[in-house]
Structure formats: structure tokens, C-alpha cells
Design a protein around this motif. Structure first.
Motif, PDB file in Angstrom:
ATOM      1  N   THR A 535     -25.779  10.756  69.799  1.00  0.00           N
ATOM      2  CA  THR A 535     -27.393  10.805  70.102  1.00  0.00           C
ATOM      3  C   THR A 535     -28.614   9.690  69.655  1.00  0.00           C
ATOM      4  O   THR A 535     -29.835   9.544  69.988  1.00  0.00           O
ATOM      5  CB  THR A 535     -27.755  12.700  69.823  1.00  0.00           C
ATOM      6  N   CYS A 536     -27.762  10.071  67.952  1.00  0.00           N
ATOM      7  CA  CYS A 536     -29.441   9.087  67.379  1.00  0.00           C
ATOM      8  C   CYS A 536     -29.486   7.785  68.087  1.00  0.00           C
ATOM      9  O   CYS A 536     -30.579   7.127  68.309  1.00  0.00           O
ATOM     10  CB  CYS A 536     -29.473   8.947  65.856  1.00  0.00           C
ATOM     11  N   ALA A 537     -28.022   7.523  68.194  1.00  0.00           N
ATOM     12  CA  ALA A 537     -28.485   6.019  68.649  1.00  0.00           C
ATOM     13  C   ALA A 537     -28.539   5.913  69.768  1.00  0.00           C
ATOM     14  O   ALA A 537     -29.813   4.927  69.678  1.00  0.00           O
ATOM     15  CB  ALA A 537     -26.793   5.502  68.251  1.00  0.00           C
ATOM     16  N   GLU A 538     -28.147   6.802  70.802  1.00  0.00           N
ATOM     17  CA  GLU A 538     -28.930   6.685  72.478  1.00  0.00           C
ATOM     18  C   GLU A 538     -30.385   6.307  72.439  1.00  0.00           C
ATOM     19  O   GLU A 538     -30.952   6.173  72.817  1.00  0.00           O
ATOM     20  CB  GLU A 538     -28.471   7.477  73.192  1.00  0.00           C
ATOM     21  N   TYR A 539     -30.797   7.787  71.653  1.00  0.00           N
ATOM     22  CA  TYR A 539     -32.635   8.389  71.809  1.00  0.00           C
ATOM     23  C   TYR A 539     -32.681   6.618  70.982  1.00  0.00           C
ATOM     24  O   TYR A 539     -34.010   6.351  71.331  1.00  0.00           O
ATOM     25  CB  TYR A 539     -33.364   9.440  70.241  1.00  0.00           C
ATOM     26  N   MET A 540     -32.440   5.873  69.077  1.00  0.00           N
ATOM     27  CA  MET A 540     -33.568   4.955  69.040  1.00  0.00           C
ATOM     28  C   MET A 540     -33.111   3.008  70.246  1.00  0.00           C
ATOM     29  O   MET A 540     -34.245   2.857  69.931  1.00  0.00           O
ATOM     30  CB  MET A 540     -32.511   4.287  67.974  1.00  0.00           C
ATOM     31  N   VAL A 541     -32.204   3.292  71.062  1.00  0.00           N
ATOM     32  CA  VAL A 541     -31.856   2.006  71.545  1.00  0.00           C
ATOM     33  C   VAL A 541     -33.358   3.247  73.134  1.00  0.00           C
ATOM     34  O   VAL A 541     -34.043   2.273  73.591  1.00  0.00           O
ATOM     35  CB  VAL A 541     -30.762   2.466  72.741  1.00  0.00           C
ATOM     36  N   ALA A 542     -33.463   4.146  73.159  1.00  0.00           N
ATOM     37  CA  ALA A 542     -34.539   4.618  74.874  1.00  0.00           C
ATOM     38  C   ALA A 542     -35.767   4.296  73.817  1.00  0.00           C
ATOM     39  O   ALA A 542     -36.111   4.278  74.743  1.00  0.00           O
ATOM     40  CB  ALA A 542     -33.651   5.835  74.866  1.00  0.00           C
ATOM     41  N   GLU A 543     -36.177   4.642  72.646  1.00  0.00           N
ATOM     42  CA  GLU A 543     -37.315   4.510  72.614  1.00  0.00           C
ATOM     43  C   GLU A 543     -37.856   3.048  72.023  1.00  0.00           C
ATOM     44  O   GLU A 543     -38.778   2.703  71.121  1.00  0.00           O
ATOM     45  CB  GLU A 543     -37.836   5.226  71.473  1.00  0.00           C
ATOM     46  N   GLY A 544     -36.540   2.331  72.011  1.00  0.00           N
ATOM     47  CA  GLY A 544     -37.349   0.563  71.803  1.00  0.00           C
ATOM     48  C   GLY A 544     -37.439  -0.173  70.369  1.00  0.00           C
ATOM     49  O   GLY A 544     -37.238  -1.104  69.925  1.00  0.00           O
ATOM     50  N   TYR A 545     -36.227   1.439  70.002  1.00  0.00           N
ATOM     51  CA  TYR A 545     -35.957   0.746  68.179  1.00  0.00           C
ATOM     52  C   TYR A 545     -34.830  -0.306  68.441  1.00  0.00           C
ATOM     53  O   TYR A 545     -34.693  -1.012  66.958  1.00  0.00           O
ATOM     54  CB  TYR A 545     -36.100   1.665  67.762  1.00  0.00           C
ATOM     55  N   ALA A 546     -34.392  -0.532  69.155  1.00  0.00           N
ATOM     56  CA  ALA A 546     -32.920  -1.446  69.278  1.00  0.00           C
ATOM     57  C   ALA A 546     -32.767  -1.777  70.567  1.00  0.00           C
ATOM     58  O   ALA A 546     -32.196  -1.229  71.625  1.00  0.00           O
ATOM     59  CB  ALA A 546     -31.627  -0.404  68.581  1.00  0.00           C
ATOM     60  N   ALA A 547     -32.183  -3.012  70.290  1.00  0.00           N
ATOM     61  CA  ALA A 547     -31.397  -3.877  72.104  1.00  0.00           C
ATOM     62  C   ALA A 547     -30.053  -2.542  72.296  1.00  0.00           C
ATOM     63  O   ALA A 547     -29.277  -3.357  71.046  1.00  0.00           O
ATOM     64  CB  ALA A 547     -31.243  -5.293  71.465  1.00  0.00           C
ATOM     65  N   LYS A 548     -30.055  -2.934  72.733  1.00  0.00           N
ATOM     66  CA  LYS A 548     -28.476  -1.617  73.859  1.00  0.00           C
ATOM     67  C   LYS A 548     -27.410  -2.464  72.585  1.00  0.00           C
ATOM     68  O   LYS A 548     -26.408  -1.464  72.830  1.00  0.00           O
ATOM     69  CB  LYS A 548     -28.845  -1.544  75.361  1.00  0.00           C
ATOM     70  N   ASP A 549     -27.418  -3.589  72.903  1.00  0.00           N
ATOM     71  CA  ASP A 549     -26.080  -4.726  72.902  1.00  0.00           C
ATOM     72  C   ASP A 549     -26.245  -4.627  71.475  1.00  0.00           C
ATOM     73  O   ASP A 549     -25.002  -6.033  71.037  1.00  0.00           O
ATOM     74  CB  ASP A 549     -25.898  -6.038  73.889  1.00  0.00           C
ATOM     75  N   LYS A 550     -27.087  -4.405  70.180  1.00  0.00           N
ATOM     76  CA  LYS A 550     -27.186  -4.761  69.082  1.00  0.00           C
ATOM     77  C   LYS A 550     -27.084  -3.806  68.202  1.00  0.00           C
ATOM     78  O   LYS A 550     -27.962  -3.902  67.232  1.00  0.00           O
ATOM     79  CB  LYS A 550     -28.575  -6.053  69.087  1.00  0.00           C
ATOM     80  N   VAL A 551     -26.543  -2.474  68.256  1.00  0.00           N
ATOM     81  CA  VAL A 551     -26.200  -1.302  67.629  1.00  0.00           C
ATOM     82  C   VAL A 551     -25.159  -1.588  66.416  1.00  0.00           C
ATOM     83  O   VAL A 551     -24.122  -1.661  67.247  1.00  0.00           O
ATOM     84  CB  VAL A 551     -25.806   0.118  68.824  1.00  0.00           C
ATOM     85  N   ARG A 575     -21.846  -2.148  69.009  1.00  0.00           N
ATOM     86  CA  ARG A 575     -21.477  -3.960  68.843  1.00  0.00           C
ATOM     87  C   ARG A 575     -20.648  -4.139  67.641  1.00  0.00           C
ATOM     88  O   ARG A 575     -19.559  -4.719  67.534  1.00  0.00           O
ATOM     89  CB  ARG A 575     -22.574  -4.517  68.673  1.00  0.00           C
ATOM     90  N   GLY A 576     -20.899  -3.354  66.512  1.00  0.00           N
ATOM     91  CA  GLY A 576     -20.191  -3.283  65.688  1.00  0.00           C
ATOM     92  C   GLY A 576     -20.051  -2.061  64.176  1.00  0.00           C
ATOM     93  O   GLY A 576     -21.151  -1.310  64.907  1.00  0.00           O
ATOM     94  N   VAL A 577     -18.662  -2.062  63.303  1.00  0.00           N
ATOM     95  CA  VAL A 577     -19.179  -0.298  63.200  1.00  0.00           C
ATOM     96  C   VAL A 577     -18.442  -0.900  62.085  1.00  0.00           C
ATOM     97  O   VAL A 577     -16.945  -1.984  62.181  1.00  0.00           O
ATOM     98  CB  VAL A 577     -18.132   0.233  63.404  1.00  0.00           C
ATOM     99  N   ILE A 578     -18.934  -0.493  60.462  1.00  0.00           N
ATOM    100  CA  ILE A 578     -18.185  -1.093  59.633  1.00  0.00           C
ATOM    101  C   ILE A 578     -17.523   1.039  58.801  1.00  0.00           C
ATOM    102  O   ILE A 578     -19.193   1.414  59.018  1.00  0.00           O
ATOM    103  CB  ILE A 578     -19.062  -1.485  58.623  1.00  0.00           C
ATOM    104  N   ALA A 579     -16.738   0.939  58.065  1.00  0.00           N
ATOM    105  CA  ALA A 579     -16.120   1.838  57.656  1.00  0.00           C
ATOM    106  C   ALA A 579     -15.893   2.020  56.355  1.00  0.00           C
ATOM    107  O   ALA A 579     -14.803   0.898  56.023  1.00  0.00           O
ATOM    108  CB  ALA A 579     -15.186   2.063  58.622  1.00  0.00           C
ATOM    109  N   ALA A 580     -16.589   2.231  55.310  1.00  0.00           N
ATOM    110  CA  ALA A 580     -15.735   1.927  53.941  1.00  0.00           C
ATOM    111  C   ALA A 580     -15.228   2.838  53.653  1.00  0.00           C
ATOM    112  O   ALA A 580     -15.457   4.496  53.758  1.00  0.00           O
ATOM    113  CB  ALA A 580     -17.207   1.497  53.185  1.00  0.00           C
ATOM    114  N   VAL A 581     -14.217   2.582  52.461  1.00  0.00           N
ATOM    115  CA  VAL A 581     -13.381   3.623  52.064  1.00  0.00           C
ATOM    116  C   VAL A 581     -13.303   5.002  52.926  1.00  0.00           C
ATOM    117  O   VAL A 581     -13.518   5.657  52.386  1.00  0.00           O
ATOM    118  CB  VAL A 581     -13.394   3.812  50.539  1.00  0.00           C
ATOM    119  N   PRO A 582     -12.549   4.781  54.296  1.00  0.00           N
ATOM    120  CA  PRO A 582     -13.072   5.537  55.298  1.00  0.00           C
ATOM    121  C   PRO A 582     -11.944   6.748  55.310  1.00  0.00           C
ATOM    122  O   PRO A 582     -10.552   6.370  55.396  1.00  0.00           O
ATOM    123  CB  PRO A 582     -13.435   5.524  56.778  1.00  0.00           C
ATOM    124  N   PHE A 583     -12.084   8.364  55.373  1.00  0.00           N
ATOM    125  CA  PHE A 583     -11.192   9.352  55.325  1.00  0.00           C
ATOM    126  C   PHE A 583     -10.756   9.239  57.023  1.00  0.00           C
ATOM    127  O   PHE A 583     -11.743  10.260  57.662  1.00  0.00           O
ATOM    128  CB  PHE A 583     -12.247  10.720  55.305  1.00  0.00           C
TER     129      PHE A 583
END
Length: 705
Positions: A535-551, A575-583
């Protein structure tokens, strides 16, 4: 008995082409599938990569090395960029630096760093700051010859003459306690292995209490008493925790009058105590453990002070005479409030300081004992973090606290509680041309699927921000009631100055909004953590804080579980995900009580031996929910010696993803063969991994310099 592993590994090194511009595309390792049936509750799961959980097996090690070779080959074209990023990160760090000294028992204690040294010197001065410096621990010298070296804790005897300290040279968080004379620098022969690292001195200057870990599960479960100069193998066991859902530990009260043994689980606590001047006495139970009763204690004058959830969802502060410690004798000092979470407290001779959390932000409340007059500190920023710092002395009206924000470097501040004057003792120096006025920080609120408002803290560089076009680096944790408080990072400038918006989603499962926030993101409500993040990711795109294809999303450990879940649920968002020492292999790990930390976490995730929890856990476990579909570009990191999340979880996850995913996005894993959960131990060395993560993301958006 070990079974023989048969698998194929196909790795083609990146070839330098002398006759043309194109390089051969590396091919990833392909792990052989060896079906392992895992059956419980009438349900059978097939784990094709279960064989990877043999850390000592040569074939497993070779496979992990092949994965590293593939990652190196895939990232080879960014090597110069990684070096540039690393160099600019460490160039902002003041190399020769010193912490603010803290006075304790007549000495001022501090640490300092010199030049390019990876490790600090731990020092003290007697009486005043103009006295001659005594270097207690020369860690740069001690760390020579080790790939990893960490000081866990150090503690000085009451007569200020003997230093006890603990060290870890493997990154498994199994510390060896050693002793050193601060009079003549003699190192004692006493060495205590396999401890948590904590050291508690009795008042006799020869007795210490320490906690050891279970050899298999690594749970802290026994407290021993050691008398300096006697054989360690004859140390007396003073407490053993028989419930493997509890962790045990030891400490001394701020008053230095009592030694405390604590045992805590996620939802319950029990403490024992003795007079610190009588180390051979029997420990008395403070308040026997009860289901869902949490409390912690400290001592001042004739009373113990108790932070507790006893009839108080958001915790309250109570006190009781030292002669009457059970809960029917507890008297309220600060009541429970539905909108304020009481997180901690600090006692002074004339004042009480309470750490509170309201509306997602930390507050410091000052109360005078004499007349209960009180006030709050004003921090003046929209989003920030403030905390009670090191305050070992009672007889002072000065509170030392820490402060930082997304645009304000970390600061150590002394606040006179009587005159209300603040003195900045030290602010993190950012070497170079950093100007905080170039950056803007905000706190916004996204609305979750169930109507809950979720706070997001964000920062960007003003002259690089253009609505709807910026790449976004969004991170979160969301577990164990651990709040993701904001902080300044000079390293982060490498993203901000290249146009990234950097944000933290304060999702449920943390404790930012109080105890209810935590309980709404655990056990059978765990999926709220994942949907909040999306939801937070979608909201930030909708509010213009991020480009849709650059999250881009980042999370580590339990936050790595979050990354795995969002990849399965909404891979289209990222667009990309970094998972550090992920459970990420949640079900299998929580069913194996021999794995470190498993049993202590049943109250967090649930016990899958209970079918209700098994079914729910299975519905979100990232490893179990990998499907044949497109996934974002992914970089996964782990450490061979990780004691928190075993390396095979991310290794198996990557192997399964590579076998099933339908896209051509990069999928890389970097296994650090020398380190564990926290990564490298050196103050600069750790940024090589950050440079790799940044280069991975920047490369995906076409930023190469």
C-alpha cells in the motif's frame, strides 16, 4: 548420516572480448533437485533443495562459491562504479574521531578511531578529561589476522582495576570472555567460551556472572558464576532456563546494588535478584512468570521500578519496595494510555525521564521527583528519532540523549533538566560539501486495505526532485515490535544525490504506533505487514514521490521475509528488490527446534505444529509460495556463519526462484563466506556490500556514474 549430493553447476565466466564490444552473458548455477518430503498435518511439501543445509559439506560450499562467481560475473561491468560508490561513502566519514566521554565510577569512558583503522580504541581517563589517557582495548591490534572481529561487551570491576571483555572472531555471536588488569596490562589466563558476551561484576572485584548459549540452538539458557583465578570448568551454575521459548541474561542495576537474572519470551518475563555485595547468596524471584505478563526492572533508593504491561496494553511505570516485589505490591507511577506507548525510563536523583512513543514518534518526558512538575522536550522536526543515551550516574541533573532525523546528522546532546538548556556535545561530522538545507524530509500517511493509516517517512534532494519521475528506495522491517525509526545516513547521500527518494514504511508488526500496532502485524495477522508495505509503495507512486517503473524495495532479516512476501504477492509493483539475510523458509525453520532461535519465536510467528498456524504460515512463506511467473530483479545477500537466519534459507529460495520464474530479470545472491548476520565487522569494510546493493539498483535505472 550424510547423503551424497549430486547436482550440476554450470557457470560461464564473463569473457573479455578483444575483437568486439559484446561480452558473453554468464550462465547461472543450476542446483540439482533432490526431493525431500516434509509431512505434517496430513500435508506433504516437496523441498528439492533441502540438501543445502549442510554447512560443512564440500559440495554445498562449492555450490555457494559458484553462486558468488555468477554474481561477480553479472556485476563485473559495475566494478569501477562500485569502487567509486565505496570511495565516496567512506570519504564522507570522519576517519579520526572520538565519542563523547561518559562518566562512570570516577572515570570518563570513550572510544576513538584513528585514520584508516577499521576498529576503535576503547579508552578512559581518571577524574577529568585533562587526565592521561589509558587505552583499555586496542582493537585494531587485537583484530589482526582475523577476517571478522567484534568486541561484544566490556565491563570494569568496582575497584576500577580489572577489565572483563568479550570477543567474537567467527561472526556466530558466540563470544569468549577474557580478563585484563588495568594496573599493569596483564592478561589473565581465565577464558570463558560460548557466551552471549555480556559480563556482570559482583562488588567483590573477583566474581563475574555470565550467560552461555545452548551448543545446538544457540539459545542463552544458563547463567554461571566465575571467580577470577579459578578453573572455568568448575564455575557454579546459578540458573538454568528449562523453557526453550525463553532467553536468559544478566545485568547489574544502575544503582550497582543488585545483580539481576532475567528470562524473557516474546510475551512473558521473569526476573531474579541478589545483593551485588553477596555474590554467593541465592537468587530470589522478583515476580514469577505468568502468561502475557511482561515486565522489566531497575533500582533506585528503597524501591524497584517496573515497566510492565500488567493491566496496561501500552505499558505503565510502577514501583515497589525492595522487600515486597510481587505484583500485588506494585504502585503506579505513570498510568497506561491508549494513545501513548511507554518504551523505557531512566532514573536520576532528582528527576525521572520516560521514553514514550506517540503518533509514531519518540518523545522524552521529564518529571521532577520533588513536586511531579514535568515537561516534554521539543525537537522541532516533522519526522525524527530521539532516545535516552548513556547515563550511568544518578547524581546529576543533566540528561544525555541522542537525536537524529533524515536530514540532521546523529547528535549527542546534554540537557540540563533544571535550567532546560541543551548543549550539543557532538554532531556526526559529514566530510565534504554536505548541506542539510539541500534536502527535504516529510512524513505522509498511506491508507491500508482495512482503512488503517500507515506512516511513511521520506527524504529527497530538493533540486533532484521532479514529481512522478524519481526512483524510490523503500525499506521496512515490521516484526518483533521493533520500530523502524528514521536516522541520518551519510552513506544514503549516494542515492539522494543521484535523484532517489529514500523512504521508510512504518508497517504493522513494528511498534511505531504502540502495542496495538505490533499485535496487528504478528501471528495470524502477519499479512498486514506485507499488504501495508505494498500500500505504501502504491501510495508513493500515486502521490508523485516515485515513478511507477522505478520502485525498489529493501529489507533485511525479518524484513527480508517481507521482501519475499511482496515479491510473491505483487511482483508488478517493484523494479527491483534487495533481500538481505532474509528469513524466507518460514515453515521448515519454525518446525525445526534444533535451529537457533526457533523456539523463542513461537509467540511471534506461531508454532506450525498447530495446524491453524501451519496453514497460515504456509500461505505466506516466501519459499513455499514461489510460482511460475515474472519476478522483479533481485539481489539476495547472506553469510555462511549467520546464526540468526541460516544461509541455506536464501540459497534455497534463489535456487527455486531461478528454476520457476518466467522473466529474464537478474537474480543474484552474494554469500559472504567469512561473516554472519551483521555482515563485516570493520567500520569501512561493511560498505563494500552497500556499494554492491547501490550499484545493482542504480544500474537498473541506467545510472552508471
Amino acid at each position: 548420516m550424510k547423503f551424497k549430493l549430486f547436482f550440476s553447476i554450470a557457470v560461464t565466466a564473463l569473457l573479455a572480448m578483444s575483437c568486439g564490444p559484446k561480452a558473453t552473458t554468464p550462465k547461472p548455477p543450476v542446483a540439482k533437485k533432490i526431493a525431500k518430503e516434509l509431512t505434517i498435518h496430513g500435508d506433504t511439501r516437496i523441498d528439492n533443495y533441502y540438501w543445502m543445509n549442510q554447512r560443512e559439506d564440500t559440495a554445498v560450499i562449492n555450490y555457494l562459491k559458484a553462486e558468488n562467481s555468477y554474481t561477480d560475473a553479472m556485476m563485473k561491468h559495475t566494478e569501477e562504479f562500485q569502487t567509486k560508490l565505496f570511495d565516496e561513502m567512506i570519504a564522507r566519514i570522519k576517519k579520526t574521531d572520538e565519542s563523547v566521554p561518559a562518566k562512570s565510577n570516577g572515570f570518563y569512558y570513550y572510544s576513538r578511531t584513528e585514520g584508516d583503522a577499521e576498529y576503535p580504541l576503547y579508552c578512559r581517563k581518571e577524574g577529568d578529561l585533562d587526565a592521561e589517557e589509558q587505552i583499555m582495548l586496542n582493537v585494531p591490534e587485537m583484530a589482526q589476522g582475523y577476517s571478522f572481529f567484534s568486541i561484544g561487551d566490556y565491563s570494569v570491576s568496582e575497584n576500577n582495576k580489572i577489565l572483563a571483555y568479550s570477543e567474537d572472531t567467527l561472526s556466530r555471536r558466540r563470544y569468549t570472555i577474557k580478563f585484563k588488569s588495568l594496573v599493569d596490562d596483564k592478561v589473565y589466563s581465565d577464558e570463558i567460551v560460548n557466551t552471549t558476551g555480556g559480563i556482570t561484576w559482583a562488588s567483590d572485584n573477583k566474581t563475574v556472572f555470565y550467560t552461555v548459549k545452548h551448543p545446538e540452538t544457540l539459545l542463552p539458557y544458563k547463567v554461571f558464576k566465575h571467580v577470577l583465578g579459578t578453573p572455568v570448568e568448575k564455575d557454579e551454575l546459578v540458573y538454568e532456563e528449562k523453557d526453550n521459548t525463553f532467553y536468559t541474561f544478566c545485568y547489574k542495576t544502575k544503582s550497582r546494588k543488585y545483580i539481576i537474572i532475567g528470562s524473557t519470551s516474546t510475551l512473558s518475563a521473569e526476573y531474579r535478584y541478589i545483593d551485588a555485595s553477596k555474590p554467593n547468596s541465592e537468587f530470589s524471584i522478583f515476580q514469577a512468570r505468568e502468561k502475557d505478563l511482561e515486565y522489566s526492572i531497575d533500582h533506585f533508593k528503597g524501591d524497584f521500578y517496573i515497566r510492565t504491561n500488567y493491566q496496561a496494553k501500552n505499558f505503565r511505570l510502577m514501583k515497589t519496595p525492595v522487600t515486597k516485589t510481587t505484583k500485588e505490591n506494585w504502585m503506579e507511577v505513570i498510568p497506561n494510555r491508549d494513545d501513548v506507548y511507554l518504551s523505557n525510563f531512566e532514573i536520576f536523583e532528582n528527576y525521572l525521564v520516560v521514553g514514550e512513543r506517540k503518533n509514531g514518534l519518540n518523545q522524552l518526558r521529564i518529571r521532577r521527583w520533588a513536586d511531579n512538575e514535568e515537561h516534554y522536550l521539543d525537537f522541532g522536526e516533522e519526522t525524527y528519532d530521539a532516545w535516552i543515551s548513556t547515563n550511568p550516574e544518578f547524581e546529576t541533573d543533566v540528561l544525555r540523549y541522542g537525536y537524529t532525523s533524515l536530514t540532521t546528522p546523529s547528535s549527542t546532546i546534554d540537557y540540563n533538566m533544571t535550567t532546560k538548556v541543551k548543549t550539543v556535545m557532538k554532531q556526526q561530522e559529514v566530510v565534504g560539501d554536505f548541506d542539510k538545507s539541500n534536502y527535504e524530509a516529510k512524513r505522509i500517511w498511506a491508507t491500508a486495505e482495512d482503512g488503517t493509516k500507515v506512516p511513511v517517512s521520506l527524504v529527497y534532494r530538493k533540486d533532484k526532485f521532479k514529481k512522478g519521475t524519481n526512483p524510490l528506495w523503500l525499506s521496512a522491517y515490521g516484526s518483533y515490535g521493533s520500530s523502524s525509526d528514521v536516522y541520518f545516513s551519510s552513506v544514503r547521500l549516494s542515492l539522494l544525490d543521484r535523484g532517489f527518494v529514500v523512504a521508510t514504511a512504518h508497517v504493522r508488526g513494528g511498534q511505531e504506533m504502540g502495542r496495538y500496532w505490533y499485535e496487528d502485524g504478528k501471528l495470524l495477522k502477519k499479512k498486514n505487514t506485507f499488504t501495508d508495505f505494498n500500500t505504501c509503495a502504491e501510495y508513493m507512486v500515486a502521490e508523485g514521490y516515485a515513478a511507477k517503473d522505478k520502485v525498489f524495495a529493501w529489507g533485511g532479516s525479518a524484513g527480508g521475509l517481507l521482501m519475499g512476501a511482496i515479491c510473491n504477492m505483487r511482483p508488478d509493483l517493484y523494479r527491483g528488490v534487495i533481500a538481505a539475510v532474509p528469513f524466507v523458509d518460514v515453515v521448515t525453520t519454525m518446525l525445526d527446534e534444533s535451529i537457533p532461535l526457533t523456539t523463542g519465536e513461537f509467540d511471534e510467528w506461531g508454532n506450525p505444529k498447530n495446524k491453524e498456524y501451519y496453514d497460515y504460515m504456509l500461505s505466506y512463506s516466501p519459499y513455499d509460495n514461489v510460482e511460475a511467473k515474472d519476478y522483479p530483479a533481485m539481489l539476495v545477500t547472506t553469510g555462511l556463519h549467520d546464526s540468526q537466519v541460516q544461509y541455506w534459507e536464501p540459497a534455497k529460495w534463489v535456487a527455486k526462484l531461478r528454476d520457476m520464474k518466467t522473466d529474464h530479470n537478474p537474480l543474484l545472491i552474494k554469500i559472504n563466506m567469512d561473516f554472519g548476520h551483521g555482515g563485516a565487522s570493520g567500520r569501512f569494510e561493511r560498505y563494500h556490500e552497500v556499494a554492491l546493493e547501490y550499484a545493482f539498483v542504480l544500474d537498473l535505472v541506467g545510472i552508471t556514474k
